[in-house]
Design a protein around this motif. Structure first.
Motif, PDB file in Angstrom:
ATOM      1  N   LEU A   1      11.599  -4.412  -0.517  1.00  0.00           N
ATOM      2  CA  LEU A   1      11.432  -2.987  -0.786  1.00  0.00           C
ATOM      3  C   LEU A   1      10.801  -2.748  -2.152  1.00  0.00           C
ATOM      4  CD1 LEU A   1      14.747  -1.555   0.704  1.00  0.00           C
ATOM      5  CD2 LEU A   1      12.425  -1.338   1.628  1.00  0.00           C
ATOM      6  N   ALA A   2      11.197  -3.535  -3.145  1.00  0.00           N
ATOM      7  CA  ALA A   2      10.611  -3.393  -4.481  1.00  0.00           C
ATOM      8  C   ALA A   2       9.123  -3.712  -4.445  1.00  0.00           C
ATOM      9  CB  ALA A   2      11.330  -4.305  -5.476  1.00  0.00           C
ATOM     10  N   GLU A   3       8.737  -4.738  -3.712  1.00  0.00           N
ATOM     11  CA  GLU A   3       7.324  -5.097  -3.607  1.00  0.00           C
ATOM     12  C   GLU A   3       6.529  -4.012  -2.887  1.00  0.00           C
ATOM     13  OE1 GLU A   3       4.567  -8.526  -1.574  1.00  0.00           O
ATOM     14  OE2 GLU A   3       6.544  -9.104  -2.293  1.00  0.00           O
ATOM     15  N   ILE A   4       7.090  -3.492  -1.814  1.00  0.00           N
ATOM     16  CA  ILE A   4       6.409  -2.418  -1.077  1.00  0.00           C
ATOM     17  C   ILE A   4       6.262  -1.185  -1.957  1.00  0.00           C
ATOM     18  CG2 ILE A   4       6.652  -0.809   0.862  1.00  0.00           C
ATOM     19  CD1 ILE A   4       7.945  -3.181   2.414  1.00  0.00           C
ATOM     20  N   ASP A   5       7.317  -0.803  -2.678  1.00  0.00           N
ATOM     21  CA  ASP A   5       7.245   0.350  -3.580  1.00  0.00           C
ATOM     22  C   ASP A   5       6.172   0.151  -4.642  1.00  0.00           C
ATOM     23  OD1 ASP A   5       9.243   1.685  -2.223  1.00  0.00           O
ATOM     24  OD2 ASP A   5      10.836   1.093  -3.636  1.00  0.00           O
ATOM     25  N   SER A   6       6.086  -1.047  -5.175  1.00  0.00           N
ATOM     26  CA  SER A   6       5.087  -1.361  -6.190  1.00  0.00           C
ATOM     27  C   SER A   6       3.669  -1.245  -5.625  1.00  0.00           C
ATOM     28  CB  SER A   6       5.321  -2.772  -6.727  1.00  0.00           C
ATOM     29  OG  SER A   6       4.296  -3.162  -7.595  1.00  0.00           O
ATOM     30  N   LEU A   7       3.470  -1.760  -4.421  1.00  0.00           N
ATOM     31  CA  LEU A   7       2.152  -1.682  -3.789  1.00  0.00           C
ATOM     32  C   LEU A   7       1.761  -0.242  -3.462  1.00  0.00           C
ATOM     33  CD1 LEU A   7       2.473  -4.766  -1.417  1.00  0.00           C
ATOM     34  CD2 LEU A   7       0.922  -4.558  -3.377  1.00  0.00           C
ATOM     35  N   VAL A   8       2.720   0.536  -3.005  1.00  0.00           N
ATOM     36  CA  VAL A   8       2.455   1.946  -2.704  1.00  0.00           C
ATOM     37  C   VAL A   8       2.081   2.693  -3.982  1.00  0.00           C
ATOM     38  CG1 VAL A   8       3.518   4.108  -1.937  1.00  0.00           C
ATOM     39  CG2 VAL A   8       3.854   2.033  -0.607  1.00  0.00           C
ATOM     40  N   ALA A   9       2.825   2.453  -5.062  1.00  0.00           N
ATOM     41  CA  ALA A   9       2.529   3.118  -6.332  1.00  0.00           C
ATOM     42  C   ALA A   9       1.149   2.732  -6.840  1.00  0.00           C
ATOM     43  CB  ALA A   9       3.596   2.763  -7.365  1.00  0.00           C
ATOM     44  N   ALA A  10       0.791   1.465  -6.732  1.00  0.00           N
ATOM     45  CA  ALA A  10      -0.521   1.004  -7.184  1.00  0.00           C
ATOM     46  C   ALA A  10      -1.629   1.660  -6.359  1.00  0.00           C
ATOM     47  CB  ALA A  10      -0.622  -0.515  -7.098  1.00  0.00           C
TER      48      ALA A  10
END
Length: 89
Positions: free
Chosen positions: A76-85
């Protein structure tokens, strides 16, 4: 326009509401005991919703497969980071 009616009103005015949906492209939310339980939408919108749901389900499945074996918090942290980027672009 989106109208909300009770199930009783819906039964009493079905023909009129079908015309509203078909000719005016209105949507009708049907409530039972004050809670929304169904919606009447035109067939074209329903087809689009089904296609979107199918695409969402396919995407969700691909994401689940890609993150199989990854701890949930990390994934989830990785997905959130990718979405924010992506949103920052």
């Amino acid at each position: 326009m989106i109208a909300e009616v009770s199930a009783v009103q819906f039964r009493q005015k079905l023909g009129e509401m079908l015309n509203q949906v078909q000719y005016r492209n209105d949507s009708i939310v049907i409530s039972k005991d004050g809670k929304p339980v169904a919606a009447l939408v035109d067939a074209e919108l329903f087809t689009r919703i089904r296609r979107m749901r199918d695409r969402f389900d396919a995407l969700s499945s691909r994401i689940a497969q890609a993150y199989a074996g990854v701890p949930e918090e990390q994934g989830l942290a990785e997905i959130d980071s990718l979405v924010a980027a992506e949103r920052a672009r």
